[in-house]
Write a protein that holds these residues in place. Structure first.
Motif, PDB file in Angstrom:
ATOM      1  N   SER A 183     -23.413 -44.972  19.215  1.00  0.00           N
ATOM      2  CA  SER A 183     -22.981 -45.427  20.540  1.00  0.00           C
ATOM      3  C   SER A 183     -21.811 -44.599  21.066  1.00  0.00           C
ATOM      4  O   SER A 183     -21.618 -44.488  22.281  1.00  0.00           O
ATOM      5  N   ALA A 184     -21.036 -44.004  20.161  1.00  0.00           N
ATOM      6  CA  ALA A 184     -19.887 -43.191  20.581  1.00  0.00           C
ATOM      7  C   ALA A 184     -20.314 -41.800  21.051  1.00  0.00           C
ATOM      8  O   ALA A 184     -19.648 -41.199  21.906  1.00  0.00           O
ATOM      9  N   GLN A 185     -21.390 -41.286  20.502  1.00  0.00           N
ATOM     10  CA  GLN A 185     -21.823 -39.920  20.820  1.00  0.00           C
ATOM     11  C   GLN A 185     -22.079 -39.722  22.319  1.00  0.00           C
ATOM     12  O   GLN A 185     -21.542 -38.767  22.902  1.00  0.00           O
ATOM     13  N   PRO A 186     -22.866 -40.581  22.978  1.00  0.00           N
ATOM     14  CA  PRO A 186     -23.064 -40.360  24.421  1.00  0.00           C
ATOM     15  C   PRO A 186     -21.774 -40.476  25.233  1.00  0.00           C
ATOM     16  O   PRO A 186     -21.611 -39.769  26.236  1.00  0.00           O
ATOM     17  N   GLU A 187     -20.868 -41.333  24.790  1.00  0.00           N
ATOM     18  CA  GLU A 187     -19.593 -41.468  25.496  1.00  0.00           C
ATOM     19  C   GLU A 187     -18.791 -40.171  25.417  1.00  0.00           C
ATOM     20  O   GLU A 187     -18.200 -39.733  26.410  1.00  0.00           O
ATOM     21  N   LEU A 188     -18.772 -39.568  24.234  1.00  0.00           N
ATOM     22  CA  LEU A 188     -18.065 -38.292  24.077  1.00  0.00           C
ATOM     23  C   LEU A 188     -18.681 -37.220  24.967  1.00  0.00           C
ATOM     24  O   LEU A 188     -17.975 -36.480  25.662  1.00  0.00           O
ATOM     25  N   MET A 189     -20.006 -37.130  24.950  1.00  0.00           N
ATOM     26  CA  MET A 189     -20.683 -36.105  25.738  1.00  0.00           C
ATOM     27  C   MET A 189     -20.504 -36.348  27.241  1.00  0.00           C
ATOM     28  O   MET A 189     -20.412 -35.411  28.024  1.00  0.00           O
ATOM     29  N   ARG A 190     -20.438 -37.619  27.629  1.00  0.00           N
ATOM     30  CA  ARG A 190     -20.195 -37.936  29.033  1.00  0.00           C
ATOM     31  C   ARG A 190     -18.798 -37.470  29.422  1.00  0.00           C
ATOM     32  O   ARG A 190     -18.595 -36.948  30.523  1.00  0.00           O
ATOM     33  N   GLY A 191     -17.852 -37.622  28.514  1.00  0.00           N
ATOM     34  CA  GLY A 191     -16.504 -37.134  28.768  1.00  0.00           C
ATOM     35  C   GLY A 191     -16.481 -35.632  28.963  1.00  0.00           C
ATOM     36  O   GLY A 191     -15.746 -35.109  29.792  1.00  0.00           O
ATOM     37  N   VAL A 192     -17.318 -34.935  28.195  1.00  0.00           N
ATOM     38  CA  VAL A 192     -17.413 -33.477  28.334  1.00  0.00           C
ATOM     39  C   VAL A 192     -17.997 -33.119  29.691  1.00  0.00           C
ATOM     40  O   VAL A 192     -17.462 -32.263  30.411  1.00  0.00           O
ATOM     41  N   SER A 193     -19.088 -33.772  30.071  1.00  0.00           N
ATOM     42  CA  SER A 193     -19.751 -33.425  31.323  1.00  0.00           C
ATOM     43  C   SER A 193     -18.884 -33.773  32.537  1.00  0.00           C
ATOM     44  O   SER A 193     -18.981 -33.129  33.579  1.00  0.00           O
ATOM     45  N   LYS A 194     -18.022 -34.786  32.397  1.00  0.00           N
ATOM     46  CA  LYS A 194     -17.139 -35.169  33.494  1.00  0.00           C
ATOM     47  C   LYS A 194     -15.850 -34.359  33.504  1.00  0.00           C
ATOM     48  O   LYS A 194     -15.006 -34.535  34.379  1.00  0.00           O
ATOM     49  N   GLY A 195     -15.644 -33.516  32.494  1.00  0.00           N
ATOM     50  CA  GLY A 195     -14.472 -32.643  32.481  1.00  0.00           C
ATOM     51  C   GLY A 195     -13.222 -33.281  31.912  1.00  0.00           C
ATOM     52  O   GLY A 195     -12.125 -32.755  32.082  1.00  0.00           O
ATOM     53  N   VAL A 196     -13.363 -34.427  31.246  1.00  0.00           N
ATOM     54  CA  VAL A 196     -12.204 -35.100  30.672  1.00  0.00           C
ATOM     55  C   VAL A 196     -11.839 -34.474  29.339  1.00  0.00           C
ATOM     56  O   VAL A 196     -10.683 -34.471  28.933  1.00  0.00           O
TER      57      VAL A 196
END
Length: 87
Positions: free
Chosen positions: A53-66
């Motif tokens: 469940s943490a993996q997509p959150e991390l990748m979303r942070g990458v795609s959003k530039g955070v």
């Protein structure tokens, strides 16, 4: 202090982006903390689920530039190896 209309608008946009990014970082840290707690409890099944469940959150942070891509990859790799070591 911002003087021109453009710089005033930029200041408003920066404040808004700051709040959004802060919320995103906080959300990512929450998911990572859940994985850490699951690892500390020693239950591999729960830890594996938390990691997934943490993996997509991390990748979303990458795609959003955070977060930088390599930072997210490093965190995922280290957590995955720790979860795997629970077996």
């Amino acid at each position: 202090m911002a003087n021109t209309p453009q710089s005033k608008k930029r200041a408003r946009q920066n404040e808004r982006r700051y709040e959004i990014n802060k919320a995103r970082r906080s959300r990512i840290r929450t998911f990572l903390r859940r994985v850490e707690e699951a690892i500390a409890s020693g239950d591999q099944a729960v830890a594996k689920e938390a990691l997934q469940s943490a993996q997509p959150e991390l990748m979303r942070g990458v795609s959003k530039g955070v977060m930088h891509k390599n930072t997210a990859a490093r965190k995922m790799s280290r957590l995955a190896s720790r979860v795997k070591a629970l077996a």
